[in-house]
Design a protein around this motif. Sequence first.
Motif, mmCIF file in Angstrom:
data_model
loop_
_atom_site.group_PDB
_atom_site.id
_atom_site.type_symbol
_atom_site.label_atom_id
_atom_site.label_comp_id
_atom_site.label_asym_id
_atom_site.label_seq_id
_atom_site.Cartn_x
_atom_site.Cartn_y
_atom_site.Cartn_z
ATOM 1 N N UNK A 178 2.039 -4.439 3.396
ATOM 2 C CA UNK A 178 0.849 -3.629 3.142
ATOM 3 C C UNK A 178 0.794 -2.396 4.038
ATOM 4 N N UNK A 179 1.390 -2.454 5.231
ATOM 5 C CA UNK A 179 1.322 -1.305 6.135
ATOM 6 C C UNK A 179 2.054 -0.089 5.572
ATOM 7 N N UNK A 180 2.984 -0.324 4.619
ATOM 8 C CA UNK A 180 3.719 0.803 4.038
ATOM 9 C C UNK A 180 2.871 1.612 3.057
ATOM 10 N N UNK A 181 1.845 0.973 2.446
ATOM 11 C CA UNK A 181 1.078 1.639 1.398
ATOM 12 C C UNK A 181 0.348 2.872 1.928
ATOM 13 N N UNK A 182 -0.497 2.770 2.995
ATOM 14 C CA UNK A 182 -1.167 3.996 3.474
ATOM 15 C C UNK A 182 -0.186 5.005 4.050
ATOM 16 N N UNK A 183 0.933 4.535 4.592
ATOM 17 C CA UNK A 183 1.909 5.455 5.170
ATOM 18 C C UNK A 183 2.527 6.345 4.086
ATOM 19 N N UNK A 184 2.829 5.724 2.927
ATOM 20 C CA UNK A 184 3.412 6.499 1.834
ATOM 21 C C UNK A 184 2.373 7.419 1.200
ATOM 22 N N UNK A 197 -1.669 -6.324 -4.926
ATOM 23 C CA UNK A 197 -2.726 -7.313 -4.648
ATOM 24 C C UNK A 197 -3.622 -6.896 -3.487
ATOM 25 N N UNK A 198 -3.743 -5.586 -3.265
ATOM 26 C CA UNK A 198 -4.678 -5.105 -2.250
ATOM 27 C C UNK A 198 -6.100 -5.185 -2.797
ATOM 28 N N UNK A 199 -7.070 -5.488 -1.926
ATOM 29 C CA UNK A 199 -8.462 -5.562 -2.357
ATOM 30 C C UNK A 199 -8.979 -4.179 -2.736
ATOM 31 N N UNK A 200 -8.601 -3.152 -1.989
ATOM 32 C CA UNK A 200 -9.041 -1.785 -2.280
ATOM 33 C C UNK A 200 -8.126 -0.795 -1.578
ATOM 34 N N UNK A 201 -7.919 0.362 -2.225
ATOM 35 C CA UNK A 201 -7.196 1.484 -1.628
ATOM 36 C C UNK A 201 -8.061 2.720 -1.855
ATOM 37 N N UNK A 216 -7.021 -5.384 2.846
ATOM 38 C CA UNK A 216 -6.246 -6.567 2.472
ATOM 39 C C UNK A 216 -7.100 -7.801 2.709
ATOM 40 N N UNK A 217 -7.258 -8.621 1.689
ATOM 41 C CA UNK A 217 -7.965 -9.889 1.827
ATOM 42 C C UNK A 217 -6.967 -11.042 1.752
#
Length: 559
Positions: free
Chosen positions: A64-70, A103-107, A182-183
């Motif tokens: 999940x840490x890659x998602x905001x980085x990208x 499967x992230x709760x919100x972005x 992330x939940x």
Amino acid sequence: MRQVRLGRWYLVAVGLIGLTLLAALAMLGIERAVRVNALAETRAEATSQAAILAAGLESELNKFSLVPRVLAVDPEVAALLGGQSAGRDVLNRRLAALAGQTNAAAIYLMDARGTTLAASNWDRPDSFIGSNYGFREYFSGASSRGTASEFALGTVSRRPGLYLAERVGPASEPLGVVAVKVEFDSLERKWRDAEDGVFVTDEIGIVLLASNPDWRFRTAERSDANGQADDPVHNAKRFGVAQPKRFALPATGDATSPLQMIEKIQPIAPVGWELHLLADPAPRLSVALANGRLAGVIALVLLGLAGAGAYLWQRQRQSRAAAQVSAQTALLREQLQQANRLATLGQITAGLGHEIRQPLAAMRVYAENGERLLAADRQSEAAANFDKIAQLAGRIGEITAEQLHFSRRSPEEPREIRLAEVIDGSLLLLRDQIGQKGLSLDRPAADLAATTVRARHVQLEQVLVNLLQNAVQACGEGGQIALAIASEGDTVRLSVSDDGPGVPAELRETLFQPFVTSKSEGIGLGLAISHDIMRQLGGDLVHEATAAGARFTMVMPAA
């Protein structure tokens, strides 16, 4: 005659008393032995299970840490923050699709003041759009440091989760912040079904995740905590309770037992958490004591005839136990190897994304030019553009195929493998990391790289990727890594050398033991798993002393 009978009865009575005392002593000895063994087995199983759960949670966090980085470097994100609102709907739908895939709760995307401009839940009644989260620690932390995380209750949903945030733009003029929530509901349900008790604490000892929901947001003793932060207002905003209650370990299943729950603690990198696994020794101990007492009674009743039988039974029992332990060990070894592959793949995924984005961008340019050339009836030049698109697509296919191959849990049998295949696949996964640090890489000559060994390709590549990644992390900017191959009789040696600081002297004797590491964010399983893999393949993994830097050598059977 009567005296003789009395003497015999006296001897029988003394014998019976002696046998009774021996039986009592034997029963006490049996109970003590099975008690110690049952507790030791419970502790060992809890230690192994805690390591597996921690590795799984770390892999999830790394993913999940890659998602905001990208997203922080996405052109559409920068455009919206720059005032170009025309692409807002497209970005909302992209974020919704990405949230569904991961499967992230919100972005969601916030501007420099914390106001949400786009969100994956844009079309729901509880949409974040328009809400201001400038008061959140993850927002201020990401704005100042570039990246931040915070575990807290949602202000709208009131559901707990981990917020991972990344700044958009430079520190001097931040444009905004991208955040992912992330939940962990599904993970907690798995813990609830499989374990006696599992919970995760943060750096000050607050329980964040737990198999029992009643434990969440209580305070637990941490191995490295300096004390709990006492700020009722902050606690109420973040956890929903002004003063978290003290967490007490639950009792064992048998309320009358003097036993206590066994607790095993495993650190979680890189967020500074700790995973606590609770194991109840009472059921295992009850079964062990019952089995021990039964064995003692049977041994006493059949004392005269069961000597040989007891010996054979013990041998069979040991064989069954050894087979069970062997099966459990093999399963655990495979699970740890797979968790290590996934964790390694999670660390290099950002680089693979960079490797794929560049060909995709070039393909788009060639396609647009090709369309113009066709419109201008310049078909030969357009065909050349399409040939280049096909080559770039093939390149993307190679990268994704290697990524899939590396992550696959392969049941393959050992076969003849050219070392060049293993080296090429490993460097394909790590090329971006090597390039970002400006490292130089010396590869073996083509004739040496063609050397064949007998091994499993996925496992061999896993070991080499671990060694190369360690070398990349050890080297400074502009450092050097060297690969060397040498044949010695029936064995082949593949060495990875770097010019980093080398292995500290105090770690060299225990380097391949689990949980031994010199990295502040590592858990010390990479080299241990790699060493185990090489032993399984009939070879070895050794650390060789060098004048400078470090050298690790994979010893393999020649084909």
